[in-house]
Design a protein around this motif. Structure first.
Motif, PDB file in Angstrom:
ATOM      1  N   ALA A 179       6.162  11.990   1.828  1.00 23.64           N
ATOM      2  CA  ALA A 179       7.261  11.188   1.301  1.00 23.64           C
ATOM      3  C   ALA A 179       7.275   9.885   2.083  1.00 23.64           C
ATOM      4  O   ALA A 179       6.586   9.748   3.106  1.00 23.64           O
ATOM      5  CB  ALA A 179       8.597  11.920   1.437  1.00 23.64           C
ATOM      6  N   GLY A 180       8.057   8.929   1.598  1.00 23.96           N
ATOM      7  CA  GLY A 180       8.070   7.656   2.304  1.00 23.96           C
ATOM      8  C   GLY A 180       9.293   6.820   1.972  1.00 23.96           C
ATOM      9  O   GLY A 180       9.865   6.922   0.886  1.00 23.96           O
ATOM     10  N   PHE A 181       9.676   5.989   2.938  1.00 16.89           N
ATOM     11  CA  PHE A 181      10.716   4.996   2.714  1.00 16.89           C
ATOM     12  C   PHE A 181      10.042   3.748   2.166  1.00 16.89           C
ATOM     13  O   PHE A 181       9.180   3.151   2.827  1.00 16.89           O
ATOM     14  CB  PHE A 181      11.450   4.680   4.019  1.00 16.89           C
ATOM     15  N   LEU A 240      12.369  -0.659  -3.595  1.00 17.48           N
ATOM     16  CA  LEU A 240      12.387  -0.631  -5.054  1.00 17.48           C
ATOM     17  C   LEU A 240      11.879  -1.966  -5.609  1.00 17.48           C
ATOM     18  O   LEU A 240      11.989  -2.984  -4.939  1.00 17.48           O
ATOM     19  CB  LEU A 240      13.807  -0.352  -5.546  1.00 17.48           C
ATOM     20  N   PRO A 241      11.299  -1.933  -6.822  1.00 18.62           N
ATOM     21  CA  PRO A 241      11.270  -0.832  -7.787  1.00 18.62           C
ATOM     22  C   PRO A 241      10.145   0.165  -7.520  1.00 18.62           C
ATOM     23  O   PRO A 241       9.157  -0.150  -6.843  1.00 18.62           O
ATOM     24  CB  PRO A 241      11.040  -1.556  -9.119  1.00 18.62           C
ATOM     25  N   VAL A 242      10.326   1.382  -8.076  1.00 18.56           N
ATOM     26  CA  VAL A 242       9.339   2.453  -7.972  1.00 18.56           C
ATOM     27  C   VAL A 242       8.894   2.835  -9.378  1.00 18.56           C
ATOM     28  O   VAL A 242       9.722   2.954 -10.278  1.00 18.56           O
ATOM     29  CB  VAL A 242       9.944   3.688  -7.255  1.00 18.56           C
ATOM     30  N   ASP A 243       7.585   3.020  -9.548  1.00 14.93           N
ATOM     31  CA  ASP A 243       7.061   3.479 -10.834  1.00 14.93           C
ATOM     32  C   ASP A 243       7.416   4.957 -10.994  1.00 14.93           C
ATOM     33  O   ASP A 243       6.851   5.825 -10.326  1.00 14.93           O
ATOM     34  CB  ASP A 243       5.543   3.276 -10.866  1.00 14.93           C
ATOM     35  N   ARG A 244       8.349   5.257 -11.916  1.00 14.27           N
ATOM     36  CA  ARG A 244       8.830   6.628 -12.077  1.00 14.27           C
ATOM     37  C   ARG A 244       7.893   7.481 -12.938  1.00 14.27           C
ATOM     38  O   ARG A 244       8.225   8.620 -13.249  1.00 14.27           O
ATOM     39  CB  ARG A 244      10.217   6.618 -12.711  1.00 14.27           C
ATOM     40  N   THR A 245       6.743   6.946 -13.309  1.00 14.47           N
ATOM     41  CA  THR A 245       5.805   7.732 -14.107  1.00 14.47           C
ATOM     42  C   THR A 245       5.351   8.976 -13.355  1.00 14.47           C
ATOM     43  O   THR A 245       5.293  10.078 -13.912  1.00 14.47           O
ATOM     44  CB  THR A 245       4.570   6.897 -14.491  1.00 14.47           C
ATOM     45  N   ASP A 246       5.047   8.802 -12.081  1.00 19.19           N
ATOM     46  CA  ASP A 246       4.571   9.934 -11.291  1.00 19.19           C
ATOM     47  C   ASP A 246       5.255  10.051  -9.929  1.00 19.19           C
ATOM     48  O   ASP A 246       4.936  10.941  -9.150  1.00 19.19           O
ATOM     49  CB  ASP A 246       3.060   9.841 -11.084  1.00 19.19           C
ATOM     50  N   LEU A 247       6.179   9.166  -9.653  1.00 14.35           N
ATOM     51  CA  LEU A 247       6.876   9.186  -8.373  1.00 14.35           C
ATOM     52  C   LEU A 247       8.371   9.384  -8.589  1.00 14.35           C
ATOM     53  O   LEU A 247       8.954   8.829  -9.524  1.00 14.35           O
ATOM     54  CB  LEU A 247       6.651   7.880  -7.605  1.00 14.35           C
ATOM     55  N   SER A 248       8.975  10.174  -7.735  1.00 18.74           N
ATOM     56  CA  SER A 248      10.431  10.319  -7.729  1.00 18.74           C
ATOM     57  C   SER A 248      10.996   9.402  -6.647  1.00 18.74           C
ATOM     58  O   SER A 248      10.302   9.055  -5.683  1.00 18.74           O
ATOM     59  CB  SER A 248      10.826  11.766  -7.443  1.00 18.74           C
ATOM     60  N   ALA A 249      12.240   9.015  -6.802  1.00 17.55           N
ATOM     61  CA  ALA A 249      12.852   8.125  -5.816  1.00 17.55           C
ATOM     62  C   ALA A 249      14.354   8.331  -5.768  1.00 17.55           C
ATOM     63  O   ALA A 249      14.996   8.579  -6.796  1.00 17.55           O
ATOM     64  CB  ALA A 249      12.533   6.664  -6.134  1.00 17.55           C
ATOM     65  N   ILE A 250      14.896   8.231  -4.574  1.00 15.90           N
ATOM     66  CA  ILE A 250      16.342   8.287  -4.354  1.00 15.90           C
ATOM     67  C   ILE A 250      16.751   6.976  -3.675  1.00 15.90           C
ATOM     68  O   ILE A 250      16.408   6.764  -2.508  1.00 15.90           O
ATOM     69  CB  ILE A 250      16.740   9.464  -3.467  1.00 15.90           C
ATOM     70  N   PRO A 251      17.455   6.074  -4.372  1.00 10.00           N
ATOM     71  CA  PRO A 251      17.930   4.844  -3.718  1.00 10.00           C
ATOM     72  C   PRO A 251      18.870   5.174  -2.566  1.00 10.00           C
ATOM     73  O   PRO A 251      19.739   6.038  -2.695  1.00 10.00           O
ATOM     74  CB  PRO A 251      18.654   4.100  -4.851  1.00 10.00           C
ATOM     75  N   LEU A 252      18.691   4.490  -1.444  1.00  7.84           N
ATOM     76  CA  LEU A 252      19.472   4.798  -0.251  1.00  7.84           C
ATOM     77  C   LEU A 252      20.472   3.708   0.107  1.00  7.84           C
ATOM     78  O   LEU A 252      21.646   3.975   0.303  1.00  7.84           O
ATOM     79  CB  LEU A 252      18.537   5.053   0.935  1.00  7.84           C
ATOM     80  N   GLU A 302       0.799  -1.225   0.000  1.00 12.17           N
ATOM     81  CA  GLU A 302       0.000   0.000   0.000  1.00 12.17           C
ATOM     82  C   GLU A 302       0.834   1.279   0.000  1.00 12.17           C
ATOM     83  O   GLU A 302       0.293   2.383  -0.107  1.00 12.17           O
ATOM     84  CB  GLU A 302      -0.914   0.021   1.224  1.00 12.17           C
ATOM     85  N   ALA A 303       2.152   1.162   0.079  1.00 12.50           N
ATOM     86  CA  ALA A 303       3.007   2.341   0.239  1.00 12.50           C
ATOM     87  C   ALA A 303       2.809   3.353  -0.881  1.00 12.50           C
ATOM     88  O   ALA A 303       2.649   4.560  -0.634  1.00 12.50           O
ATOM     89  CB  ALA A 303       4.469   1.910   0.310  1.00 12.50           C
ATOM     90  N   PHE A 304       2.799   2.913  -2.128  1.00 15.68           N
ATOM     91  CA  PHE A 304       2.727   3.850  -3.251  1.00 15.68           C
ATOM     92  C   PHE A 304       1.349   4.500  -3.369  1.00 15.68           C
ATOM     93  O   PHE A 304       1.238   5.669  -3.742  1.00 15.68           O
ATOM     94  CB  PHE A 304       3.111   3.144  -4.544  1.00 15.68           C
ATOM     95  N   ASP A 305       0.301   3.760  -3.025  1.00 13.74           N
ATOM     96  CA  ASP A 305      -1.042   4.351  -3.046  1.00 13.74           C
ATOM     97  C   ASP A 305      -1.171   5.428  -1.982  1.00 13.74           C
ATOM     98  O   ASP A 305      -1.856   6.441  -2.184  1.00 13.74           O
ATOM     99  CB  ASP A 305      -2.104   3.270  -2.834  1.00 13.74           C
ATOM    100  N   VAL A 306      -0.525   5.223  -0.843  1.00  9.75           N
ATOM    101  CA  VAL A 306      -0.554   6.227   0.224  1.00  9.75           C
ATOM    102  C   VAL A 306       0.125   7.506  -0.248  1.00  9.75           C
ATOM    103  O   VAL A 306      -0.368   8.620  -0.020  1.00  9.75           O
ATOM    104  CB  VAL A 306       0.121   5.692   1.505  1.00  9.75           C
ATOM    105  N   TRP A 350       8.544  10.074  -3.314  1.00 11.24           N
ATOM    106  CA  TRP A 350       7.520  11.084  -3.103  1.00 11.24           C
ATOM    107  C   TRP A 350       6.863  11.403  -4.452  1.00 11.24           C
ATOM    108  O   TRP A 350       7.466  11.163  -5.506  1.00 11.24           O
ATOM    109  CB  TRP A 350       8.111  12.352  -2.487  1.00 11.24           C
ATOM    110  N   PRO A 351       5.640  11.938  -4.470  1.00  8.33           N
ATOM    111  CA  PRO A 351       5.000  12.317  -5.736  1.00  8.33           C
ATOM    112  C   PRO A 351       5.788  13.425  -6.423  1.00  8.33           C
ATOM    113  O   PRO A 351       6.081  14.456  -5.818  1.00  8.33           O
ATOM    114  CB  PRO A 351       3.612  12.803  -5.300  1.00  8.33           C
ATOM    115  N   GLU A 352       6.136  13.218  -7.669  1.00  6.69           N
ATOM    116  CA  GLU A 352       6.995  14.167  -8.383  1.00  6.69           C
ATOM    117  C   GLU A 352       6.393  15.561  -8.447  1.00  6.69           C
ATOM    118  O   GLU A 352       7.105  16.567  -8.329  1.00  6.69           O
ATOM    119  CB  GLU A 352       7.257  13.659  -9.802  1.00  6.69           C
TER     120      GLU A 352
END
Length: 258
Positions: A57-59, A62-74, A45-49, A176-178
């Motif tokens: 933002a959230g921890f 991966l993977p993250v859908d980069r269509t509408d979300l930004s992500a920084i691998p940690l 449910e993380a991405f829907d939230v 987080w949402p781009e």
């Protein structure tokens, strides 16, 4: 502040296994007037939230859908196998997937490793959650391969774990949402990346008021500055210049007529 303006706040989601405490502490030190609220979410449910505005933002994993979300691998986690303490695996420092060939390897529905081919023997049913799978390991039903943080999260005294050298690995990222990359999101990105408070995107203190510049003496046709008291003008007082007393001569006083 008008009635329609909301006080600033920041909501941070995190999936099981992630411990955000150190970043929250730094946030509270740098932005004490902006409360940070933690939102525990499942991997599913993380991405829907994030998309629904339930968190800024959230921890996540991966993977993250980069269509509408930004992500920084940690960071990337070590993968381990959870076994009973009397299991043969407990006697070694690490194992490979081939070492699990004769074991029933549980595959929970919330698995985070994305196996192409699961090692070992399949279970009759897939447990609903990793926590359920850990309970089945304790009951002697099988073993479980998970990121090390999840093995620690669901630790039990009767279980232990060992690294699996050739298993898939799970990577944790900040997402987080781009379209909602707010100043507060930028502040949190700076904290996670280790920026200091005075760095480019850190929350720096307000700049000090500029000091008034001292006026320079006018040159050319303006009046000359008067010399400070006690300082010589560099002119001979006997020359009749401005440095001596005006219209006076030194010498013996004249005698009056008799």
């Amino acid at each position: 502040m008008t009635g329609s303006e909301a006080s600033p706040s920041f909501k941070l989601a995190y999936v099981p296994g992630v411990t955000p405490a150190k970043w929250v502490r730094i946030w509270n030190e740098r932005l004490p007037d902006v409360p940070l609220t933690l939102v525990a979410v499942s991997v599913a449910e993380a991405f829907d939230v994030l998309r629904g505005g339930g968190a800024d933002a959230g921890f996540v994993r991966l993977p993250v859908d980069r269509t509408d979300l930004s992500a920084i691998p940690l960071y990337t986690e070590t993968t381990v196998v959870v076994v009973p303490k009397d299991h043969v695996v407990a006697a070694v420092d690490q194992v490979s997937t081939d070492d699990l060939a004769d074991d029933i390897v549980l595959h929970p529905l919330d698995d985070t490793l994305g196996w192409e081919r699961l090692p070992g023997q399949p279970a009759i049913e897939r447990p609903a959650t990793t926590e359920d799978a850990v309970d089945l390991v304790a009951a002697g039903i099988g073993v479980l391969v998970v990121p090390q943080s999840l093995a620690r999260l669901h630790h039990r005294k009767d279980l232990t774990y060992r690294p699996v050298t050739d298993a898939p690995e799970s990577r944790v990222a900040l997402s987080w949402p781009e379209e909602k990359t707010t100043d507060l999101v930028e502040d949190f990105i700076g904290i996670v990346r280790g920026r200091t408070v005075n760095s480019t995107r850190g929350r720096a203190p307000a700049p000090a008021e500029p000091k008034a510049k001292a006026k320079r003496p006018e040159t050319g046709g303006g009046a000359r500055r008067k010399p400070a008291a006690g300082k010589s003008t560099g002119r001979n007082p006997r020359s009749g210049g401005s440095g001596g007393a005006k219209g006076t001569k030194r010498g013996k006083p004249r005698r009056g007529r008799s």
